[in-house]
Scaffold this motif. Structure first.
Motif, short mmCIF file in Angstrom:
data_model
loop_
_atom_site.label_atom_id
_atom_site.label_comp_id
_atom_site.label_asym_id
_atom_site.label_seq_id
_atom_site.Cartn_x
_atom_site.Cartn_y
_atom_site.Cartn_z
N ALA A 1 0.83 -1.21 0.00
CA ALA A 1 0.00 0.00 0.00
C ALA A 1 0.86 1.25 0.00
N ASP A 2 1.88 1.27 0.86
CA ASP A 2 2.74 2.45 0.91
C ASP A 2 3.59 2.58 -0.34
N LEU A 3 4.03 1.46 -0.87
CA LEU A 3 4.85 1.50 -2.08
C LEU A 3 4.09 2.17 -3.22
N LEU A 4 2.84 1.78 -3.40
CA LEU A 4 2.06 2.28 -4.52
C LEU A 4 1.38 3.61 -4.23
N ALA A 5 1.26 3.98 -2.96
CA ALA A 5 0.54 5.20 -2.63
C ALA A 5 1.44 6.31 -2.11
N SER A 6 2.16 6.07 -1.02
CA SER A 6 2.89 7.17 -0.39
C SER A 6 4.31 7.34 -0.92
N ASP A 7 4.83 6.32 -1.62
CA ASP A 7 6.17 6.48 -2.21
C ASP A 7 6.07 7.38 -3.42
N ARG A 8 6.88 8.42 -3.46
CA ARG A 8 6.77 9.39 -4.54
C ARG A 8 7.92 9.32 -5.54
N ARG A 9 8.59 8.19 -5.59
CA ARG A 9 9.57 8.01 -6.64
C ARG A 9 8.88 7.79 -7.97
N ALA A 10 9.64 7.75 -9.02
CA ALA A 10 9.05 7.52 -10.34
C ALA A 10 8.23 6.23 -10.32
N GLU A 11 7.07 6.25 -10.96
CA GLU A 11 6.18 5.10 -10.93
C GLU A 11 6.86 3.82 -11.41
N ARG A 12 7.65 3.94 -12.46
CA ARG A 12 8.28 2.74 -13.00
C ARG A 12 9.20 2.10 -11.96
N ASP A 13 9.87 2.91 -11.14
CA ASP A 13 10.73 2.36 -10.08
C ASP A 13 9.89 1.57 -9.09
N ARG A 14 8.71 2.08 -8.75
CA ARG A 14 7.86 1.39 -7.79
C ARG A 14 7.33 0.09 -8.38
N TRP A 15 6.93 0.13 -9.64
CA TRP A 15 6.44 -1.10 -10.27
C TRP A 15 7.51 -2.17 -10.30
N GLU A 16 8.76 -1.75 -10.57
CA GLU A 16 9.84 -2.72 -10.68
C GLU A 16 10.06 -3.47 -9.37
N VAL A 17 9.82 -2.79 -8.23
CA VAL A 17 9.97 -3.47 -6.94
C VAL A 17 9.02 -4.66 -6.87
N LEU A 18 7.79 -4.47 -7.32
CA LEU A 18 6.83 -5.57 -7.30
C LEU A 18 7.14 -6.61 -8.36
N VAL A 19 7.49 -6.16 -9.54
CA VAL A 19 7.77 -7.10 -10.63
C VAL A 19 8.95 -8.00 -10.27
N ALA A 20 9.98 -7.42 -9.65
CA ALA A 20 11.16 -8.20 -9.29
C ALA A 20 10.84 -9.26 -8.24
N ARG A 21 9.76 -9.03 -7.47
CA ARG A 21 9.39 -9.98 -6.41
C ARG A 21 8.18 -10.82 -6.79
N ARG A 22 7.92 -10.89 -8.05
CA ARG A 22 6.72 -11.60 -8.52
C ARG A 22 6.67 -13.06 -8.06
N PRO A 23 7.77 -13.81 -8.12
CA PRO A 23 7.67 -15.22 -7.68
C PRO A 23 7.23 -15.36 -6.23
N ALA A 24 7.68 -14.45 -5.37
CA ALA A 24 7.33 -14.56 -3.95
C ALA A 24 5.96 -14.00 -3.64
N LEU A 25 5.43 -13.15 -4.50
CA LEU A 25 4.18 -12.46 -4.19
C LEU A 25 2.97 -12.99 -4.96
N GLU A 26 3.20 -13.81 -5.98
CA GLU A 26 2.10 -14.16 -6.87
C GLU A 26 1.05 -15.06 -6.22
N SER A 27 1.34 -15.64 -5.07
CA SER A 27 0.33 -16.45 -4.39
C SER A 27 -0.17 -15.77 -3.12
N THR A 28 0.07 -14.47 -2.99
CA THR A 28 -0.36 -13.73 -1.80
C THR A 28 -1.53 -12.83 -2.14
N VAL A 29 -2.04 -12.16 -1.12
CA VAL A 29 -3.14 -11.23 -1.31
C VAL A 29 -2.75 -10.07 -2.22
N CYS A 30 -1.46 -9.83 -2.37
CA CYS A 30 -0.98 -8.72 -3.19
C CYS A 30 -0.69 -9.12 -4.64
#
Length: 819
Positions: A343-372
């Motif tokens: 929530a904070d990564l996508l909402a309160s973090d004010r870095r460039a959007e692509r940087d924020r997306w990359e954090v999630l994309v890089a962790r896709r294997p660990a997150l793809e079976s979670t609520v996120c």
């Protein structure tokens, strides 16, 4: 500053970078304190602090709303007066101050105004500072006439540059050490020694200072806050030692040195990150979690890294201290931390959007079976498609903004029913669908708070678009809001036939603009003369009913006025049935069983007449019957007639389960009817004391029917809480909170209360802070934060949080602390 403090807790430790003042209750971060040091420095050729703001910090501060877009210099009068000087030393002082403020361009302009006739020390500093910013080649160590400070700094700069490039730095280090020998035994000599050791720790292939040497020098420098240069040098040394230990095998000493650095810089987010990495390497996951959380809360440039650390800790496949994912797929070890970090990564973090997306994309294997997982899928889709996509919570509800379905979302990310309401209402307007004998709109109406929640969510995400506005005129004029064709019709609405106006009114209500829907429709004072005018008045009453939700509005006279004017034309038949349904719902809000009994008696005949019409299909007859019995269930609910209540539930729920539809339109209508049928059955079973059955139905709603409906997860949380399942309640509340919109403020607040009861005040504080992001004037979450602080339960950055809380808009409205 008062208008900035509520936006982000990071404003407090960074305050000197905003207006060169210091809040006495909150120590600034050491990076920000450097600006205060330079502002008071009389000699511009003296020793330069090691630490400076990151190159992109001011840009990040503007993006976070902590600075005006024009970024004017805000400084005390005496500082502003000194900045007007034109002498060489004054220009150098001003340039050094600009650098300490992160104003690199301003510093460069000032440095370039220093001429070749400047004294050697000033000229040497100018060349060195321009080189460090990449404006010109790095100069050699200047001659003796330039003075020892700049000569030492130049030698150290050469050594750092060589270390960064992976080249030998021995010659530069030898030069620096020989120059430093002249300062042995002096206080500044200790500062120089610390800086030399810090650079040597970063140089590959050079002898590494042992831990005892680092400890001794750091101890000799002391922790006197009045001696800024000593603390600055000690911090550089301790951080370098911690990082070197992390890169080697000394996790224990890394944690020791990082913790000592934190004592010198307790509000510095970069230092917090280092401590978090060291704690994680040492196996202290709880301490790492705390420090990542504080770094994410009080930092800006460091926020993404802090949130990435929280993501990694929250998944059982957490990578090592370097934050690189190791792959794999497993459920989250800590759902609360995971949801909050995303929530904070996508909402309160004010870095460039692509940087924020990359954090999630890089962790896709660990997150793809979670609520996120949905947020990860969205990040992947946005990264691989056109830029400028709306934030996920708004993209899901895109038809409420511009009346078009999203082309980015995967079907599993799309609410299967709710978003069809505006789309189908829009289609009814364009195709001029007649409502006499079939369902043309979904039943699930847009709540009166919907637009306000949408606007608040857009603000949380920094998304500026009139399409998300709660103000009708703003949405109407927004290029990415109201479609031009609808805008043209609304501009000339008085010239349209009455049925077209009624369909437009229904569309505006579907979009959440109930007051505007009323304005374009004739009200109860206009007589009903035909089916079109009857439908228009029914649409007016519907908008009024939604607008007054939560209030004991007196709508009964309006329903009677409408019903009494309905004639014998078969086109009135459906309006008759729907009027008895809506009137019953209104009477139930007012707890008037006698009124409901009257409408029920009338409705029985109307329903039989409508369903018997040859123009009404079997499907539409079934849907209307299910709707009618669901509404009429209010009567036995209020009178306590459990047998009749069960009989009504069997009718509305049984029909809803059987009816599935036969094409795209009817399938949506059937699904739309099924959701409130189950939702009402949940409330009925709860009323009957059958909580297990109610919870099973809620789980069916949440996990199978509409897993992206936050209201369902809120209901699940309430039921689980009532059964004593606090852990399950927290999970449900967090799922609703993860969706952010609507009900974002309620979801986060409820999650915070459960965290408190589970003995996790730090996580409770985070939830209350996020609730306030959606509700800046909210007194209740503000009060919980205030009370947690006064009871000494806030985390170790409680001072920063407390000062931020006191700057919130609703602070003056808080009741007294109970004790």
């Amino acid at each position: 500053m008062a208008d900035l403090t509520w936006r982000d807790p990071a404003a407090l430790p960074l305050r000197p970078l905003i207006d060169l003042t210091a809040d006495p209750t909150v120590p600034p971060s050491l990076v920000a304190e450097a600006a205060l040091f330079c502002a008071d420095r009389p000699d511009p050729c003296g020793w330069l602090p090691v630490h400076a703001p990151p190159a992109d910090l001011r840009r990040t501060m503007r993006r976070a709303g902590l600075l005006d877009a024009t970024d004017p210099l805000v400084a005390p009068p005496e500082v502003v007066q000194r900045l007007t000087t034109e002498d060489h030393a004054g220009l150098l002082w001003a340039a050094r101050l600009m650098r300490a403020l992160g104003r690199r361009e301003d510093a460069t302009q000032l440095l370039r105004r220093i001429g070749t006739d400047a004294p050697p020390p000033v000229r040497a500093w100018r060349d060195l500072l321009l080189a460090e910013d990449g404006r010109q080649p790095r100069p050699p160590v200047p001659p003796e006439v330039a003075g020892l400070p700049v000569r030492l700094t130049a030698a150290l700069a050469h050594a750092r540059s060589a270390a960064t490039a992976g080249q030998p730095a021995g010659e530069a280090l030898t030069t620096a050490e020989s120059l430093a020998a002249a300062l042995a035994g002096d206080r500044i000599g200790l500062v120089v020694q610390a800086r030399l050791l810090a650079v040597r720790l970063r140089c590959p292939g050079e002898p590494v200072p042992d831990a005892d040497t680092v400890r001794a020098v750091a101890h000799d420098l002391g922790t006197d806050r009045a001696d800024f240069l000593a603390r600055d040098a000690a911090l550089a040394l301790l951080r370098a030692a911690a990082r070197a230990a992390l890169n080697g095998t000394g996790a224990g000493s890394a944690y020791e040195f990082a913790s000592a650095a934190l004592d010198l810089d307790p509000t510095g987010a970069a230092t917090r990150l280092l401590v978090a990495d060291a704690a994680r390497a040492a196996g202290d996951r709880e301490a790492a979690r705390t420090h990542y959380r504080v770094a994410a809360r009080t930092g800006l440039a460091e926020r993404t890294a802090g949130l990435a650390g929280l993501l990694d800790l929250a998944t059982s496949t957490a990578p090592g201290a370097n934050n690189r994912p190791t792959g794999g797929s497993a459920p989250a070890a800590d759902t609360g931390e995971l949801v909050g970090a995303v929530a904070d990564l996508l909402a309160s973090d004010r870095r460039a959007e692509r940087d924020r997306w990359e954090v999630l994309v890089a962790r896709r294997p660990a997150l793809e079976s979670t609520v996120c997982a949905d947020a990860v899928r969205w990040a992947v889709a946005v990264r691989d498609s056109a830029a400028g996509a709306r934030p996920l919570p708004l993209e899901r509800y895109r038809p409420f903004l511009d009346l078009s379905p999203s082309a980015i979302l995967d079907p599993v990310d799309t609410p299967p029913v709710a978003i069809h309401t505006p789309l189908m209402s829009y289609a009814a307007v364009l195709e001029r669908r007649e409502p006499w004998f079939r369902e043309i709109h979904p039943q699930r109406a847009t709540a009166a708070m919907f637009r306000d929640e949408m606007q608040a969510t857009a603000a949380v995400y920094g998304y500026t678009s009139g399409a998300a506005s709660a103000d009708y005129r703003t949405w109407l004029a927004a290029p990415d809001g109201c479609p031009p064709g609808v805008r043209d019709r609304l501009a000339n609405v008085s010239d349209l036939p009455l049925l077209d106006r009624a369909l437009l009114g229904r569309l505006l209500s579907a979009l959440g603009f109930h007051a505007e829907a009323k304005r374009i429709l004739p009200g109860p004072d206009v007589p009903v003369g035909d089916p079109e005018s009857a439908y228009a008045l029914a649409s007016w009453i519907f908008a009024e009913q939604m607008l007054t939700t939560g209030h004991a509005a007196e709508l009964e006279p309006h329903f009677r006025t409408l019903y009494d004017q309905l004639g014998d034309d078969v086109r009135y038949a459906r309006t008759r049935v729907v009027t008895t349904i809506n009137a019953t719902v209104n009477a139930a809000r007012r707890w008037e069983p006698d009124t409901i009994a009257r409408w029920r008696k009338l409705g029985e005949e109307d329903l039989a007449r409508y369903t018997a019409l040859p123009e009404v299909s079997e499907f539409d007859a079934a849907i209307m019957t299910s709707r009618w019995f669901r509404a009429m269930g209010f009567l036995p609910f209020l009178t306590g007639d459990q047998d009749l209540l069960r009989a009504d539930m069997d009718r509305w729920l049984g029909i809803a389960r059987e009816v599935t539809g036969h094409d795209g339109h009817t399938r949506i209508i059937a699904a739309d009817n099924y959701f409130p049928a189950v939702e009402t059955a949940v409330r009925t079973h709860t009323y009957l004391g059958e909580r297990d059955t109610a919870l099973a139905l809620v789980d069916e709603l949440a996990q199978r029917i509409d897993p992206i409906d936050p209201k369902t997860w809120l209901t699940a949380g309430e039921l689980r809480y009532q059964t004593g399942d606090h852990g399950g309640a927290l999970e449900a509340y967090l799922r609703a909170a993860h969706l952010q919109f609507p009900y974002g403020r309620i979801s986060w607040f409820n999650a915070g209360q459960v965290h408190e009861q589970l003995g996790r005040p730090d996580l409770a504080a985070e939830c209350y802070r996020r609730s306030l992001a959606h509700w800046p004037t909210g007194v209740t979450p503000l009060r919980r934060l205030r009370d947690l602080h006064l009871r000494g339960l806030l985390p170790d950055d409680g001072g920063v949080l407390a000062a931020w809380v006191a700057g919130q808009p609703a602070w003056s409205q808080l009741p007294a602390f109970p004790g």
